[in-house]
Design an enzyme around this catalytic site. Structure first.
Site, PDB file in Angstrom:
ATOM      1  N   GLY A 162      36.480 -10.342  16.293  1.00  9.73           N
ATOM      2  CA  GLY A 162      35.502  -9.651  16.851  1.00  9.73           C
ATOM      3  C   GLY A 162      34.005 -10.053  16.022  1.00  9.73           C
ATOM      4  CG  HIS A 186      31.131   3.041   4.451  1.00 11.63           C
ATOM      5  ND1 HIS A 186      29.889   2.917   4.256  1.00 11.63           N
ATOM      6  CD2 HIS A 186      31.620   2.938   5.688  1.00 11.63           C
ATOM      7  CE1 HIS A 186      29.391   2.136   5.517  1.00 11.63           C
ATOM      8  NE2 HIS A 186      30.575   2.190   6.300  1.00 11.63           N
TER       9      HIS A 186
END
Length: 316
Positions: free
Chosen positions: A12, A178
């Site tokens: 992707g 994160h």
């Protein structure tokens, strides 16, 4: 000496752009891999990228594939595979789906590239890298996540924009998980060697810290139909470079911390020396009370995320 073999799983936007950055920097030969349902798409992107090499002047062999046999004996494997969160999808739905995807990839990597260094980019990052470790059984030094380089880059970008200076002169560090609980470290932030608090008022600094935390969401809101990929891919390529060129760079990595920082066996963003053996050393900093509180809060969020993932996987 032969070139490094770099496999990027997921063709992707992030995966293909990572292949672009790695090829342009001549970091090695590249396999762009995706699932069989992707058809010839990975081959098309690889061929297109290969045809840019005479123009841009780089020598890298780039192939697309849907069979892990093409990736056999890779030196570095980057995992970008996974789905983005969609409308109506709960956080647990995303966690369960991507844990299955990353787990499946990890099984194939274990079988075909047992000596590889694995960089996980898939989200939710801190849980996905834990999943990759669980499935591969590789030494933790060879399995880690990309997040800190990206988050730090966003922080540095916003600081440079605010101050009107070169991004090259902004040095910074973020720690923790994160996401919303990441911990920017103003005490480790400087511009041309000048501590950031000598250049920016505290309210402006904190606004930039918050913008860095929201960096991914800001881009999603602007793109409307996707998420960031240029910077995440560039951040990953920088980590690949540190490994294949044995650069011994000190950069923020989602690394496996056991005794380090008192984390107790989880992946969390910390400064680490990255080289040919992977995470060669975690750098332990003396955190001030405010930083320690924020870091511990972030670690708690990571532990909760992993616990939820483990529960979901036990029911799968």
């Amino acid at each position: 000496m032969g070139r490094a073999k770099i496999t990027i799983v997921g063709a992707g936007n992030v995966g293909a752009t990572c292949a672009h950055w790695c090829a342009a920097a001549e970091l090695g030969d590249i396999v762009l891999l995706d699932i069989p349902a992707a058809g010839d798409m990975p081959k098309g992107k690889a061929l297109d990228l290969m045809q840019s090499s005479p123009i841009m002047g780089f020598d890298s062999n780039i192939v697309g594939a849907t069979d892990y046999a093409a990736s056999a004996n890779s030196d570095v494997v980057v995992i970008t595979a996974g789905i983005p969160r969609k409308p109506g999808m709960s956080r647990d739905d995303l966690l369960a789906t991507n844990a299955k995807i990353v787990g499946s990839v990890a099984e194939q990597v274990k079988a075909t590239s047992p000596n590889a260094i694995v960089i996980v980019v898939s989200n939710p990052l801190d849980a996905m890298v834990q999943r990759a470790l669980q499935v591969t059984g590789f030494p933790p030094a060879r399995v880690f996540g990309q997040a800190g380089v990206l988050d730090t880059a966003r922080y540095r970008t916003f600081l440079a924009m605010e101050l009107g200076v070169s991004v090259e002169d902004v040095s910074a560090l973020l720690m923790g998980g994160h996401g919303d609980t990441m911990v920017p470290m103003p005490s480790c932030t400087s511009v041309g060697g000048i501590p950031i608090r000598r250049l920016l008022a505290e309210d402006k600094l904190q606004a930039i810290v918050q913008r860095a935390r929201d960096g991914g969401a800001e881009i999603v809101s602007l793109l409307k139909t996707g998420s960031a990929y240029y910077a995440p891919a560039a951040a990953t390529a920088q980590m690949v470079e540190a490994i294949v060129r044995d650069k011994k760079r000190i950069i923020p990595v989602a690394a496996y911390c056991d005794k380090e920082y008192g984390v107790g066996g989880y992946y969390v963003g910390v400064p680490a020396i990255l080289g040919a053996k992977g995470v060669e050393k975690i750098v332990e900093l003396e955190l001030d009370p405010e930083e320690r509180k924020a870091f511990d809060h972030s670690v708690s969020a990571v532990k909760s995320l992993v616990a939820t993932m483990n529960e979901l996987m036990s029911k799968a």
